[in-house]
Design an enzyme around this catalytic site. Sequence first.
Site, mmCIF file in Angstrom:
data_model
loop_
_atom_site.group_PDB
_atom_site.id
_atom_site.type_symbol
_atom_site.label_atom_id
_atom_site.label_comp_id
_atom_site.label_asym_id
_atom_site.label_seq_id
_atom_site.Cartn_x
_atom_site.Cartn_y
_atom_site.Cartn_z
ATOM 1 N NE ARG A 104 -2.620 0.015 3.534
ATOM 2 C CZ ARG A 104 -3.436 0.265 4.542
ATOM 3 N NH1 ARG A 104 -4.728 0.068 4.399
ATOM 4 N NH2 ARG A 104 -2.981 0.700 5.689
ATOM 5 C CB THR A 108 -2.103 6.944 -3.131
ATOM 6 O OG1 THR A 108 -1.448 5.663 -3.178
ATOM 7 C CG2 THR A 108 -1.253 7.965 -3.850
ATOM 8 C CG ASP A 200 2.466 -3.461 9.191
ATOM 9 O OD1 ASP A 200 2.719 -4.591 8.727
ATOM 10 O OD2 ASP A 200 2.549 -2.429 8.517
ATOM 11 C CG ASP A 203 6.079 -3.817 10.127
ATOM 12 O OD1 ASP A 203 6.815 -4.151 9.171
ATOM 13 O OD2 ASP A 203 5.699 -2.656 10.323
HETATM 14 C C1 PRP Z 1 -1.126 -4.987 4.367
HETATM 15 C C2 PRP Z 1 -1.912 -6.266 4.409
HETATM 16 C C3 PRP Z 1 -2.703 -6.195 3.144
HETATM 17 C C4 PRP Z 1 -2.986 -4.723 3.011
HETATM 18 C C5 PRP Z 1 -4.384 -4.473 3.464
HETATM 19 O O1 PRP Z 1 -0.030 -5.107 3.553
HETATM 20 O O2 PRP Z 1 -1.114 -7.407 4.506
HETATM 21 O O3 PRP Z 1 -2.004 -6.664 2.010
HETATM 22 O O4 PRP Z 1 -2.072 -4.034 3.873
HETATM 23 O O5 PRP Z 1 -4.733 -3.164 3.227
HETATM 24 P P1 PRP Z 1 -5.850 -2.749 2.191
HETATM 25 O O6 PRP Z 1 -7.001 -3.678 2.382
HETATM 26 O O7 PRP Z 1 -6.159 -1.334 2.591
HETATM 27 O O8 PRP Z 1 -5.261 -2.834 0.808
HETATM 28 P P2 PRP Z 1 1.055 -3.946 3.385
HETATM 29 O O9 PRP Z 1 0.694 -3.067 2.243
HETATM 30 O O10 PRP Z 1 1.286 -3.265 4.704
HETATM 31 O O11 PRP Z 1 2.334 -4.736 2.917
HETATM 32 P P3 PRP Z 1 3.181 -5.887 3.670
HETATM 33 O O12 PRP Z 1 2.354 -7.131 3.697
HETATM 34 O O13 PRP Z 1 4.387 -6.014 2.789
HETATM 35 O O14 PRP Z 1 3.530 -5.398 5.050
HETATM 36 N N1 URA Z 2 -2.451 -3.616 6.972
HETATM 37 C C1 URA Z 2 -2.111 -4.153 8.159
HETATM 38 O O1 URA Z 2 -1.123 -4.885 8.263
HETATM 39 N N2 URA Z 2 -2.870 -3.870 9.222
HETATM 40 C C2 URA Z 2 -3.958 -3.085 9.134
HETATM 41 O O2 URA Z 2 -4.629 -2.866 10.161
HETATM 42 C C3 URA Z 2 -4.295 -2.530 7.893
HETATM 43 C C4 URA Z 2 -3.524 -2.822 6.815
#
Ligand code: PRP
Ligand code: URA
Length: 209
Positions: A104, A108, A200, A203
Amino acid sequence: MEKVHVLDHPLLQHKLSILRNKDTGVKEFREIISEVAALECYEATRDLPLKEVEINTPVATGKFKVLAGKKLAIVPILRAGLGMVDGILDLIPSAKVGHIGLYRDPETRLPVEYYCKMPSDIADRDVIVVDPMLATGGSASAAITFLKGYGCKSIKLMNVIAAPEGITCVQRDHPDVDIYVAAVDERLNDHAYIVPGLGDAGDRIFGTK
Ligand code: PRP
Ligand code: URA
């Protein structure tokens, strides 16, 4: 319109509460998210077709049920979706795994694709897209659109926690996709994080941050 399956099994709810706790460390978080994925997979595969085959037990011959050879693929959304793969493969060891990398954009909040590798016969497989968090729904919706572009016709989405906004988004964009979740939380905060959520997910699985 397909369904949202909120899985309320006590084992699942107990394990989810451990994931929510901010004091749960990386090792335990990783182990438990894998177990949660396996328990969710048990429900999400409830409709797999069976066929009868003849089997000789040590005592007699009979006709017994085995999976009807339906081909499955698990597609984790990187990174956090990776934490759910092993738990599912424990139950379905022959499933193939495709990877889609989306993050994400912090400004944006829209998903940006950075990696993709799918099994060559992905269009012929029943696909389960996995990602612990369904927040705005942007990442899941983009991943499903992508898979449909590859010709996939049978797609399920499996998340651990969903926000109502994410469910609305996926149902609007992909009304043919069933969603499996262990909880639907209250809302998103100003950073589009799920409240109360678990923080997160990426993380917490990988120990970054
Ligand atoms: C997180 C999560 C989803 C997304 C959800 O990933 O694992 O993929 O956010 O958010 P959304 O429904 O608003 O799209 P992130 O973008 O933080 O990446 P990561 O898994 O690499 O930490
Ligand atoms: N991605 C995450 O990992 N946690 C949230 O709560 C939303 C998006």
